[in-house]
Design an enzyme around this catalytic site. Sequence first.
Site, PDB file in Angstrom:
ATOM      1  CB  SER A 428      96.415 -79.913 -15.021  1.00 23.53           C
ATOM      2  OG  SER A 428      96.321 -80.715 -13.874  1.00 23.53           O
ATOM      3  CG  HIS A 449      96.828 -76.121 -17.782  1.00 25.62           C
ATOM      4  ND1 HIS A 449      97.922 -76.765 -18.308  1.00 25.62           N
ATOM      5  CD2 HIS A 449      96.761 -76.498 -16.481  1.00 25.62           C
ATOM      6  CE1 HIS A 449      98.486 -77.498 -17.373  1.00 25.62           C
ATOM      7  NE2 HIS A 449      97.806 -77.362 -16.263  1.00 25.62           N
ATOM      8  CD  GLU A 461      99.157 -76.339 -22.054  1.00 24.55           C
ATOM      9  OE1 GLU A 461      99.924 -76.971 -22.792  1.00 24.55           O
ATOM     10  OE2 GLU A 461      98.641 -76.841 -21.030  1.00 24.55           O
ATOM     11  CG  ASN A 499     101.774 -80.593 -17.560  1.00 25.39           C
ATOM     12  OD1 ASN A 499     102.793 -79.936 -17.360  1.00 25.39           O
ATOM     13  ND2 ASN A 499     100.679 -80.440 -16.839  1.00 25.39           N
TER      14      ASN A 499
END
Length: 690
Positions: A428, A449, A461, A499
């Site tokens: 990540s 992800h 992702e 994020n």
Amino acid sequence: MANYKHFQLETDAQNIAWLSIDKADASTNALSRELVEELESILDELESERPKGLVIRSAKPSGFVAGADIKEFTAIENEAQARELIRRGQGVINRIERLRFTTVALIHGFCLGGGLELALGCDYRIAEDGPKTRLGLPEVKLGIHPGFGGAARLPQLIGAPAAMDMMLTGRSVSASAAKRLGLLDFAVPDRHLETAARSVVQKPPHKKPLAWWKKLSNHPLVRPLLAKYLTKQVAAKAPRKHYPAPYALIDLWAKHGGNKKAMLQGEEHSVARLVLGDTAQNLIRVFFLQERLKSLGASRSVSSSERNASAGTFDIQRVHVIGGGVMGGDIAAWCALRGLQVTVQDRQEATLARVIQRAAKLYKKKLKKPRLVQEALDRLMPDIHGLGVARADVVIEAIFEDVEAKQNLYQEIEPQMKPGALLATNTSSIPLEVLSTCLAEPSRLVGVHFFNPVAMMQLVEIVNAPNTDPAVVDEAAMFTRRIDRLPLPVTSTPGFLVNRILMPYLLEAVVLESEGVSPKVIDQAALDFGMPMGPITLADTVGLDICLAVAETLARSMDVEVPARLRSLVESGRVGKKSGEGFYRYPATKKGKPEMSKPGRGDYRPADIQDRMILRMLNEAVACLREGVVADSDLLDVGIIFGTGFAPFRGGPMHYIETTGADVLLEKMRTMHKKYGERFAPDESWQQLG
Ligand code: COA
């Protein structure tokens, strides 16, 4: 056999008419206007021919009917048009109900929305008793409620409590559950479907009357009480001003339940109003954006390398996951749940044992039947020596975030992997271009992800660096679809998309808290906007240590300030729910729920609290779009909705900016920039949005 565009009609030797729905040029049956019109003329024919019975089924392998044609919802311009469309759908189902011979809906796969309403118009419903069969009325998920007679018929058929539960939550049920509810007359194996339909037509079985207490639930004296209870239940999940449809349905049933004519008219008016509203239009948009994500995983672009021999297909049978932590373990468990053969590798036996334990819990919840649970567990193999690498079609690395450790691992496994197998990392925070330098073939590394909890979060992702082979990105997206998740291609930039956009919002919530605003007030402000969970609760749930790590990663490459409060909480061991205390306390007696009272009038609540959190999120969204982290604003919207839960009825951050007005929001940003400093500096691309 008569010739129709969307149907096949055959009458057999026993004078039973078999009507197969087969929407032209489509993989799925949906009740479009044209299809309904054709059905009207078929009914003209059947009414004059008077067969012994009519069996309605689908010619599509995927299922019966997916509902009214959602594509047509977007073309509706006014209430009169909407009402006409609804009246037409209701009319054809009413005619089926009035036919003077036995009618049977023969169902396989999904039978949703208008599809189930069509089946409710038949005398009998028979479905395949298999895992793919799902029956439901999911209209609330699109901001409307059933309008082709479902709200009128279902409570009468199965009683109001079960019917309202299905319609208010939009959840679908399996064939066996539908049989228990009384929604189906028979649930039989695939090979018996035709025989069952034939014998029902030949000798219509006696119908069991509805149990007295279920009947009572529709009584005029009971309805107001039940309606009050249901309203309270709904209010706990979805506020009326954001999601009007469930309330409209309860009101309609409370007023007219049991009176079919009034219910049908009520459905027509209510759905026509709802479908034109902002909530429905935004949710319909989200449905199509979700379809777009699905389609990203459906094909692959032309490969620059000759990776897989058979172009256009990437056959995925075996997955090997390295790292049995929460993410690795849950990814492995999920892949096995979706039917893949999975090996999961870790150095510690105890870690692998925990993976299997967690998987067993998940399978019991999802699959229920012990045989299916056992089959899924059999597909998930602990593999301490990593023997699965050589046979895997997809290898997913999910070890701790350390460049050297990951590179050492890649160097070890790359020579063992099958040619053309996918090498994916769940990192990540580490750029792919850094990780891939050690590979003989750096272009083969791709990021997948996943979000925590894997079983709940649909988005994945698909991270690509400038040197990633586009064919590999496509294959990663195909793999994501194979396990029923939604792929979103993003660039290998810090925080990727989700994020990066979520973090400023969470950090602003932390700043607010350190200024003395209580967590519950902060959370409530976000809930009022339409977020599914407040940012403080979210941070506590994810873990404050994880939030801090993500924030620090972002801070290294971007202008992100990490609030001192977050650091001090983590240093003191208060890392959120998992430690029993974060911003909130989680006493053992409350089973994971925080100790929290409702915000009251006396609580300090700055006027700009909501803007502060949301605008930071929007500002980051705008920056991501400018930098090309994601291809376009629609993909950004759908990614943020599925990745963060961003108020779906608002249609996503970019859509929210468009509908609110970029100039209005930019003005607010400027005011906040002056008042609170650089973290509110408007991104340069706001100007072009205006
Ligand atoms: N109206 C129009 N098109 C529909 C549709 C509907 N109600 N439901 C599905 N489709 C189309 C999809 O757009 C897709 O079209 P494409 O092949 O051109 O891309 C195709 O059917 C297959 O759907 P997809 O979602 O890719 O397949 P799936 O197997 O993943 O899911 C369903 C199938 C039916 C479960 C899912 O599409 C769904 O939930 N549909 C909506 C159901 C609904 O809300 N019905 C009530 C409408 S009021």
